[in-house]
Enzyme design. Structure first.
Site, short mmCIF file in Angstrom:
data_model
loop_
_atom_site.label_atom_id
_atom_site.label_comp_id
_atom_site.label_asym_id
_atom_site.label_seq_id
_atom_site.Cartn_x
_atom_site.Cartn_y
_atom_site.Cartn_z
N ASP A 42 0.85 -1.19 0.00
CA ASP A 42 0.00 0.00 0.00
C ASP A 42 0.89 1.25 0.00
OD1 ASP A 42 -1.89 2.09 0.62
OD2 ASP A 42 -3.23 0.53 1.39
N SER A 83 -6.98 3.95 -1.55
CA SER A 83 -6.81 2.50 -1.48
C SER A 83 -8.10 1.76 -1.81
CB SER A 83 -6.34 2.09 -0.09
OG SER A 83 -5.07 2.61 0.15
N THR A 136 -8.07 -1.86 1.59
CA THR A 136 -7.44 -2.78 0.62
C THR A 136 -8.01 -4.20 0.73
OG1 THR A 136 -5.46 -1.42 0.80
CG2 THR A 136 -5.25 -3.51 -0.38
N GLU A 252 -1.05 -8.07 1.93
CA GLU A 252 -0.85 -6.63 1.90
C GLU A 252 0.18 -6.14 2.91
OE1 GLU A 252 -3.89 -4.07 3.42
OE2 GLU A 252 -3.18 -2.35 2.27
N ASP A 257 2.13 2.66 3.39
CA ASP A 257 1.27 3.83 3.20
C ASP A 257 1.22 4.73 4.44
OD1 ASP A 257 -1.10 5.23 1.81
OD2 ASP A 257 -2.06 4.49 3.65
N HIS A 261 2.17 8.62 4.83
CA HIS A 261 1.27 9.68 5.33
C HIS A 261 1.93 10.46 6.47
CE1 HIS A 261 -2.44 9.07 3.15
NE2 HIS A 261 -2.36 7.77 3.32
N ASP A 299 -1.16 0.11 -4.74
CA ASP A 299 -2.46 0.67 -5.12
C ASP A 299 -2.31 2.11 -5.62
OD1 ASP A 299 -1.66 1.40 -2.57
OD2 ASP A 299 -3.62 1.04 -1.64
N HIS A 300 -1.30 2.78 -5.10
CA HIS A 300 -1.01 4.18 -5.44
C HIS A 300 0.27 4.51 -4.69
CE1 HIS A 300 -2.12 5.02 -1.35
NE2 HIS A 300 -3.24 4.34 -1.55
MG MG Z 1 -4.27 -0.75 2.59
ZN ZN Z 2 -3.10 6.17 2.14
#
Ligand code: MG
Ligand code: ZN
Length: 361
Positions: A42, A83, A136, A252, A257, A261, A299-300
């Protein structure tokens, strides 16, 4: 005549070379796999994946892949994806809005890969370092208009028929914390599950297994999560590979992620290296189980993460961030195993679903 002979010979040589170039290098590669392991980092953009080469003492497992592509990550309603929309694209092939869990633009449920392959007697599993109800993993088994409907999402699990589930999320399952006071643990048992909430069991069981080891997300690596992700993945593979019809496992690395952040390099890198170690577990399994295709993607991207020079010192990397949110950069996709050649190139997130379904049908 002499010249015509030379020309014909030349054409023959060129044709032979062209044939060799177009012929599959390895017959094994064009065979259809039986199992898919999809690993999603993620928030893992190309800079994050690249960081494994600079912050790991040994060669990262990313290095073992032979097919590489790029995924365009935008959502249907936004250039920058979240996500939920991304995982819904991967799980259902539908282009949808940020926040959508297994639903289309009209908020109508759309079937997921897991829901489609269970009736084909293919085993399924989900392993994550977030709660199992987080965007996710949720997009692979639940349908909700909003990713924040954690209690509704949790209620899909007991009847999901997923064979192996591991992650966090007890606060969305506990009867006294649920608005509807449903006893989901009882529902799990009634649907043939063995539930574990203390620690990762040391062996698999005949029953379906649901393992929830945190109230919400699992601890960070920095807080001592240890080898939960690689070990739960090993366990899942041990259990799912007993099915001769094949399996689909989604793993995952959720907190890459969260490090992004927080613009926290140590958090991001430790989660990334844990994910890399887990990729190694999947690749080692596939090395012994040749009918397995490994796909690694994100996912990004999160944080606008960059491997910058340290104040102009080109021999030192000082990671920097450009946002506390996500970015629209393409994300890498890595594939290894039979059928891997179908996963190279540049394509939209929604295309991954059909590529995976083509293997199971
Ligand atoms: Mg996730
Ligand atoms: Zn995020």
């Amino acid at each position: 005549m002499k010249n015509i002979g030379k020309i014909i010979l030349g054409i023959l040589v060129i044709s032979a070379v062209a044939y060799r170039l177009s012929a599959p290098r390895n017959k094994q590669e064009s065979k259809k796999p039986k199992n898919i392991i999809l690993l999603i980092g993620d928030g893992m953009g190309l800079s994050e994946a690249s960081a494994s080469y600079f912050f790991k003492d040994s060669v990262p497992n990313f290095d073992r892949f032979t097919t590489i592509g790029l995924i365009k990550t935008s959502a249907a309603d936004a250039l920058v994806c979240d996500s939920a929309a991304s995982a819904t694209a991967y799980a259902t092939g539908v282009d949808t809005y940020n926040g959508a869990i297994g639903v289309d633009m009209q908020k109508k449920p759309v079937p997921t890969i897991i829901e489609k392959i269970i009736p084909m007697d293919i085993s399924t599993g989900i392993v994550t370092t977030s709660s199992v109800m987080h965007a996710t993993p949720a997009s692979f088994y639940a349908h909700a208009a909003s990713r924040k409907s954690y209690q509704d999402i949790a209620a899909f699990l007991p009847t999901s028929k997923i064979d192996f589930i591991a992650g966090g999320g007890t606060e969305f399952l506990d009867k006294d914390k649920r608005e509807d006071a449903r006893d989901l643990y009882k529902e799990f048992e009634n649907n043939g599950y063995e539930v574990e909430t203390n620690s990762l069991p040391n062996k698999t069981t005949e029953k379906k297994q649901a393992i929830f080891l945190a109230e919400d997300g699992m601890d960070k690596m920095l807080e001592g999560r240890g080898d939960f992700l690689p070990n739960a993945t090993k366990m899942a593979l041990d259990k799912l590979s007993k099915n001769k019809n094949g399996f689909f496992l989604m793993v995952e690395g959720a907190q890459i992620d969260w490090g992004g952040h927080d613009n926290d390099t140590d958090y991001l890198i430790t989660e990334l290296l844990d994910f890399d170690k887990t990729i190694g577990v999947a690749l080692d399994f596939a090395a012994k189980n040749a009918e397995t295709l490994i796909i690694v993607t994100a996912d990004h991207e999160t944080g606008g993460f960059t491997l910058s020079t340290d104040d102009g010192n080109y021999n030192k990397i000082k990671p920097t961030f450009s946002t506390g949110g996500h970015s629209a950069t393409m994300v890498p996709i890595f594939a290894k195993g039979p059928g891997e050649e179908n996963f190279g190139g540049i394509y939209k997130n929604t295309a991954l679903f059909q590529k995976m379904m083509d293997i199971f049908k």
